[in-house]
Scaffold this motif. Structure first.
Motif, PDB file in Angstrom:
ATOM      1  N   ARG A  61     -43.373 -44.883   0.101  1.00  0.00           N
ATOM      2  CA  ARG A  61     -44.751 -44.124   0.384  1.00  0.00           C
ATOM      3  C   ARG A  61     -44.824 -42.972  -1.251  1.00  0.00           C
ATOM      4  N   ARG A  62     -43.552 -42.102  -1.278  1.00  0.00           N
ATOM      5  CA  ARG A  62     -43.773 -40.862  -1.606  1.00  0.00           C
ATOM      6  C   ARG A  62     -44.299 -41.273  -3.458  1.00  0.00           C
ATOM      7  N   MET A  63     -43.594 -43.014  -4.405  1.00  0.00           N
ATOM      8  CA  MET A  63     -44.559 -43.038  -5.409  1.00  0.00           C
ATOM      9  C   MET A  63     -46.085 -43.505  -5.012  1.00  0.00           C
ATOM     10  N   ASP A  64     -46.248 -44.058  -4.323  1.00  0.00           N
ATOM     11  CA  ASP A  64     -47.767 -44.533  -3.473  1.00  0.00           C
ATOM     12  C   ASP A  64     -47.360 -46.121  -3.973  1.00  0.00           C
ATOM     13  N   ALA A  65     -46.241 -46.502  -3.477  1.00  0.00           N
ATOM     14  CA  ALA A  65     -46.975 -48.167  -3.738  1.00  0.00           C
ATOM     15  C   ALA A  65     -46.887 -48.789  -2.894  1.00  0.00           C
ATOM     16  N   ALA A  66     -46.896 -49.936  -2.910  1.00  0.00           N
ATOM     17  CA  ALA A  66     -46.587 -50.948  -1.420  1.00  0.00           C
ATOM     18  C   ALA A  66     -45.723 -51.420  -1.960  1.00  0.00           C
ATOM     19  N   PRO A  67     -45.232 -51.705  -0.397  1.00  0.00           N
ATOM     20  CA  PRO A  67     -43.889 -53.319  -0.177  1.00  0.00           C
ATOM     21  C   PRO A  67     -44.317 -54.312  -1.800  1.00  0.00           C
ATOM     22  N   ASP A  68     -45.338 -54.445  -1.249  1.00  0.00           N
ATOM     23  CA  ASP A  68     -45.529 -56.282  -1.742  1.00  0.00           C
ATOM     24  C   ASP A  68     -45.208 -56.016  -3.226  1.00  0.00           C
ATOM     25  N   ASP A  69     -45.904 -54.880  -4.502  1.00  0.00           N
ATOM     26  CA  ASP A  69     -45.439 -54.918  -5.422  1.00  0.00           C
ATOM     27  C   ASP A  69     -44.432 -54.103  -6.465  1.00  0.00           C
ATOM     28  N   ALA A  70     -43.145 -54.223  -5.226  1.00  0.00           N
ATOM     29  CA  ALA A  70     -42.094 -53.555  -5.804  1.00  0.00           C
ATOM     30  C   ALA A  70     -40.845 -54.321  -5.768  1.00  0.00           C
ATOM     31  N   VAL A  71     -40.369 -53.668  -5.981  1.00  0.00           N
ATOM     32  CA  VAL A  71     -38.685 -54.159  -6.667  1.00  0.00           C
ATOM     33  C   VAL A  71     -38.069 -53.949  -6.366  1.00  0.00           C
ATOM     34  N   PHE A  72     -36.499 -53.781  -5.596  1.00  0.00           N
ATOM     35  CA  PHE A  72     -35.843 -52.469  -5.350  1.00  0.00           C
ATOM     36  C   PHE A  72     -34.586 -53.240  -6.275  1.00  0.00           C
ATOM     37  N   VAL A  73     -33.861 -52.235  -7.459  1.00  0.00           N
ATOM     38  CA  VAL A  73     -32.819 -52.879  -7.874  1.00  0.00           C
ATOM     39  C   VAL A  73     -31.669 -51.893  -7.289  1.00  0.00           C
ATOM     40  N   GLY A  74     -30.240 -52.959  -7.310  1.00  0.00           N
ATOM     41  CA  GLY A  74     -29.568 -52.470  -6.352  1.00  0.00           C
ATOM     42  C   GLY A  74     -27.944 -52.919  -6.843  1.00  0.00           C
ATOM     43  N   ASP A  75     -26.680 -52.761  -6.507  1.00  0.00           N
ATOM     44  CA  ASP A  75     -24.915 -53.176  -7.085  1.00  0.00           C
ATOM     45  C   ASP A  75     -25.169 -54.528  -5.537  1.00  0.00           C
ATOM     46  N   SER A  76     -25.497 -53.652  -4.340  1.00  0.00           N
ATOM     47  CA  SER A  76     -24.565 -53.863  -2.848  1.00  0.00           C
ATOM     48  C   SER A  76     -25.241 -55.016  -2.409  1.00  0.00           C
ATOM     49  N   ARG A  77     -24.366 -55.395  -0.967  1.00  0.00           N
ATOM     50  CA  ARG A  77     -24.884 -56.161   0.027  1.00  0.00           C
ATOM     51  C   ARG A  77     -25.779 -55.804   0.845  1.00  0.00           C
ATOM     52  N   ARG A  78     -25.348 -54.820   1.012  1.00  0.00           N
ATOM     53  CA  ARG A  78     -26.208 -53.798   1.342  1.00  0.00           C
ATOM     54  C   ARG A  78     -27.715 -53.198   0.709  1.00  0.00           C
ATOM     55  N   ASP A  79     -27.676 -52.818  -1.007  1.00  0.00           N
ATOM     56  CA  ASP A  79     -28.980 -52.729  -1.273  1.00  0.00           C
ATOM     57  C   ASP A  79     -30.043 -54.240  -0.806  1.00  0.00           C
ATOM     58  N   LYS A  80     -29.757 -55.422  -0.804  1.00  0.00           N
ATOM     59  CA  LYS A  80     -30.268 -57.072  -0.619  1.00  0.00           C
ATOM     60  C   LYS A  80     -30.561 -56.357   0.695  1.00  0.00           C
ATOM     61  N   LEU A  81     -29.441 -55.603   1.749  1.00  0.00           N
ATOM     62  CA  LEU A  81     -30.777 -56.304   3.433  1.00  0.00           C
ATOM     63  C   LEU A  81     -31.261 -55.314   3.767  1.00  0.00           C
ATOM     64  N   THR A  82     -30.992 -54.434   2.756  1.00  0.00           N
ATOM     65  CA  THR A  82     -32.753 -52.671   3.161  1.00  0.00           C
ATOM     66  C   THR A  82     -34.016 -52.808   1.808  1.00  0.00           C
ATOM     67  N   ALA A  83     -33.656 -54.133   0.816  1.00  0.00           N
ATOM     68  CA  ALA A  83     -35.047 -54.433   0.581  1.00  0.00           C
ATOM     69  C   ALA A  83     -35.258 -55.870   1.877  1.00  0.00           C
ATOM     70  N   GLU A  84     -34.507 -56.775   1.591  1.00  0.00           N
ATOM     71  CA  GLU A  84     -35.411 -57.725   3.096  1.00  0.00           C
ATOM     72  C   GLU A  84     -35.994 -57.496   4.232  1.00  0.00           C
ATOM     73  N   ARG A  85     -34.863 -56.360   4.595  1.00  0.00           N
ATOM     74  CA  ARG A  85     -35.826 -55.342   6.063  1.00  0.00           C
ATOM     75  C   ARG A  85     -37.037 -54.274   5.347  1.00  0.00           C
ATOM     76  N   ALA A  86     -37.032 -53.953   4.419  1.00  0.00           N
ATOM     77  CA  ALA A  86     -38.368 -53.392   4.287  1.00  0.00           C
ATOM     78  C   ALA A  86     -39.348 -54.441   3.694  1.00  0.00           C
ATOM     79  N   GLY A  87     -39.363 -55.503   3.432  1.00  0.00           N
ATOM     80  CA  GLY A  87     -40.223 -56.974   3.042  1.00  0.00           C
ATOM     81  C   GLY A  87     -40.455 -56.231   1.261  1.00  0.00           C
ATOM     82  N   VAL A  88     -39.502 -55.842   0.208  1.00  0.00           N
ATOM     83  CA  VAL A  88     -39.267 -55.649  -0.590  1.00  0.00           C
ATOM     84  C   VAL A  88     -38.989 -56.391  -1.323  1.00  0.00           C
ATOM     85  N   ALA A  89     -39.234 -57.025  -3.103  1.00  0.00           N
ATOM     86  CA  ALA A  89     -38.142 -58.055  -3.507  1.00  0.00           C
ATOM     87  C   ALA A  89     -37.397 -56.668  -3.141  1.00  0.00           C
TER      88      ALA A  89
END
Length: 183
Positions: A144-172
């Motif tokens: 929201r602060r980036m004015d970006a849609a979840p469908d247009d974004a990717v989350f890059v992280g190093d942990s399973r927690r990061d991956k689960l966060t992205a899945e729950r948010a509908g973000v690649a």
């Protein structure tokens, strides 16, 4: 650096610790200090992990005390942090943000320390919103602060927690490196 192609995405959200930088924090010392703070208040937190201690702090009205301990250590660790290879990629996308389990102040310190602050259109830490990863709200607030849609974004992280966060948010999601480093 990410071993994946991020080019298809208009917006990239980076995790901080373990992805862009490595915070120089002795988490054992943090836990010991937090346990002592609980003990002084008559609360048994021995053997509780740090995230469990945050939950316990909320339950026992000690969040401010425990958060202060975590924040102090994280900010000092951010000042002494090591820049990771993935940081070289930051600043090459249309819009970028940081979503971290670390406090927002530590995120800013680390980004400033490694001359990355100018590339972050949004920074959301553990204390920026009412919940923390793997709840999707921190990532969604970053977008929201980036004015970006979840469908247009990717989350890059190093942990399973990061991956689960992205899945729950509908973000690649893409792992930095070869896969998860921890929880």
């Amino acid at each position: 650096m990410p071993t994946c192609d991020l080019a298809p995405f208009d917006a990239v959200v980076w995790d901080l610790d373990g992805t862009l930088v490595h915070l120089a924090v002795d988490w054992g010392a943090v836990a010991t200090e937090a346990e002592a703070t609980f003990r002084a208040a008559g609360i048994d937190a021995d053997g509780t992990d740090l995230w469990g201690m945050l939950d316990l702090a909320d339950e026992s009205d000690m969040r401010e005390d425990i958060e202060a301990i975590l924040s102090e250590h994280e900010q000092e660790g951010a000042r002494r942090s090591k820049r990771l290879a993935c940081a070289e990629t930051m600043g090459t996308f249309e819009v970028e943000g940081v979503c971290s389990l670390n406090c927002e102040a530590a995120c800013h310190v680390a980004l400033d320390t490694h001359d990355l602050a100018g590339h972050a259109d949004a920074v959301v830490g553990r204390d920026s919103v009412a919940t923390r990863k793997p709840d999707p709200e921190p990532l969604l607030e970053t977008l929201r602060r980036m004015d970006a849609a979840p469908d247009d974004a990717v989350f890059v992280g190093d942990s399973r927690r990061d991956k689960l966060t992205a899945e729950r948010a509908g973000v690649a999601f893409r792992y930095v490196g070869d896969g998860p480093s921890g929880v």
